[in-house]
Design an enzyme around this catalytic site. Structure first.
Site, short mmCIF file in Angstrom:
data_model
loop_
_atom_site.label_atom_id
_atom_site.label_comp_id
_atom_site.label_asym_id
_atom_site.label_seq_id
_atom_site.Cartn_x
_atom_site.Cartn_y
_atom_site.Cartn_z
N GLN A 115 -6.81 -2.96 -8.71
CA GLN A 115 -5.47 -2.38 -8.71
C GLN A 115 -4.50 -3.28 -9.47
OE1 GLN A 115 -3.54 -0.46 -5.11
NE2 GLN A 115 -2.49 -2.43 -5.06
N GLY A 116 -3.89 -2.77 -10.54
CA GLY A 116 -2.95 -3.54 -11.34
C GLY A 116 -1.51 -3.19 -11.00
N TYR A 117 -1.03 -3.68 -9.86
CA TYR A 117 0.34 -3.41 -9.43
C TYR A 117 1.20 -4.68 -9.52
CZ TYR A 117 -0.20 1.35 -7.50
OH TYR A 117 -0.37 2.70 -7.33
N GLU A 234 -3.44 3.42 1.76
CA GLU A 234 -3.89 2.08 2.13
C GLU A 234 -4.11 1.94 3.64
OE1 GLU A 234 -2.80 -1.26 -1.00
OE2 GLU A 234 -1.09 -0.69 0.21
#
Length: 382
Positions: A115-117, A234
């Protein structure tokens, strides 16, 4: 609420338990284990039927699978980000082409995701994303940095929240892109060594990395809407599996307290009883939420509860053992690295529980603004 397991659920639980008992010890590594799970249809059991290679299960059966998995001692999952975060997001927001392309490899355990947050300047304040994605014909060129990226060193793909409108601010102009990680010279992954000695988190640098235009989920400029939808996944069934692990840790702490005599201290004994009672309450609250009777603040309240509970358990774990909890193995050579024992790992890793996944401050703000209707905190306030 009435949340009972039917005879069909118990039969499903037995099937899951028997399969795990027969296969959990055969895994050579985590990626092979994902393929083993996928071949048997155990990945994506909460997805709807759609020909993606997954079996389907009711909500109570999903709970049974999660609980049996946690009890089995099976290897930690590498595919949970693709299965539990990306896949539900694609099912809601993705095109048919995107679902057909990406869901079957996730269900088969063939492609792993990260996840690229979060960024150095956009962690809890996700709207501050500065990573840019510039359209160049049939693709986007991505430049920027992400941090605390779980399992990036193993992942085949990354879903990236990036700014596709250079003049936009905050929630506007963001897009949700699916980016292949195998781009030497354009993507660099640097593991972050934690105080536990492990490195499951990473820094990821994008230097002109490419993502295909058809791999934008939900449309250009709709990244914030898609990202917020994903964050809603989540919490859920996985919370109940997490609590099985918590119960196992609590049992280990209780046994240590009995062995060392710490349980004779009435203060320690009262703290152990409180941990047990709060864990039971968290389970019933999780079941209530899954049953649909929660509210907008339920995920934030749950995060506050379990994160602080787990930190207190870590503190108890080292307290009941006394000085031995601070020592290395009996054969330890000074200045040489060594593996932490389970209680040491619990104490050190749980210090981050109130930060990752949304800090305590962020969760309290969500509850205050979205549930209690209190005035929004001024931007820039300390």
């Amino acid at each position: 609420m009435d949340f009972e397991f039917t005879s069909e659920d118990e039969a499903f639980r037995t099937e899951a338990r028997d399969w795990l008992a027969a296969h959990a010890d055969s895994a050579r590594d985590r990626r092979t284990w994902e393929r083993t799970l996928g071949k048997a249809g155990w990945i994506g059991i909460g997805w709807p039927e759609g020909g993606y290679g997954n079996r389907t299960a009711t909500l109570t059966q999903q709970v049974a699978w999660a609980e049996e998995y946690a009890r089995s001692g099976a290897p930690p999952r590498s595919g949970h980000i693709g299965e539990n975060l990306l896949a539900p997001t694609l099912i809601i927001h993705g095109s048919e082409e995107q679902k057909t392309r990406f869901l079957p490899p996730v269900a088969a355990g063939e492609e792993l995701w990260c996840q690229g947050y979060s960024e150095p300047g956009a962690g809890s304040d996700l709207a501050g994303v500065r990573t840019s994605a510039v359209r160049e014909g049939a693709s986007y060129r991505i430049t920027g940095q992400k941090i605390w990226t779980s399992l990036a060193h193993e992942a085949d793909w990354c879903f990236v929240l990036a700014r596709t409108d250079a003049g936009s601010r905050r929630h506007q102009g963001l897009s949700f892109l699916l980016v292949p990680m195998d781009q030497p010279g354009r993507i660099e992954v640097r593991p972050i060594r934690q105080m536990t000695g492990t490195s499951e988190f990473n820094e990821v640098f994008f230097d002109g990395a490419h993502a295909r235009a058809e791999h934008v989920v939900g449309g250009e400029g709709q990244g914030w809407r898609v990202a917020m939808s994903l964050l809603g996944f989540e919490r859920g069934v996985s919370t109940l599996a997490q609590q099985i692990g918590f119960a196992q840790e609590l049992g280990r702490v209780v046994r240590a307290a009995v062995r060392t005599g710490a349980v004779d201290d009435p203060v320690v004994r009262a703290r152990l009883v409180r941990q047990w009672a709060e864990l039971r309450a968290m389970r019933w609250n999780a079941l209530r939420t899954l049953g649909g009777s929660g509210d907008a603040g339920a995920p934030s309240a749950a995060k506050l509860l379990w994160a602080n509970w787990h930190q207190r358990l870590g503190e108890l774990a080292v307290q009941v053992r006394g000085a031995e909890a601070s020592a290395g193995p009996a054969d330890w050579v000074p200045a040489a690295p060594y593996e932490l024992d389970p209680d040491q790992h619990l104490f050190l890793f749980s210090r981050a529980d109130t930060i990752y996944g949304g800090s305590d401050q962020v969760q309290r703000t969500i509850i205050a603004e979205r549930v209690l209707g209190l005035p929004r905190e001024p931007k820039g306030a300390v």
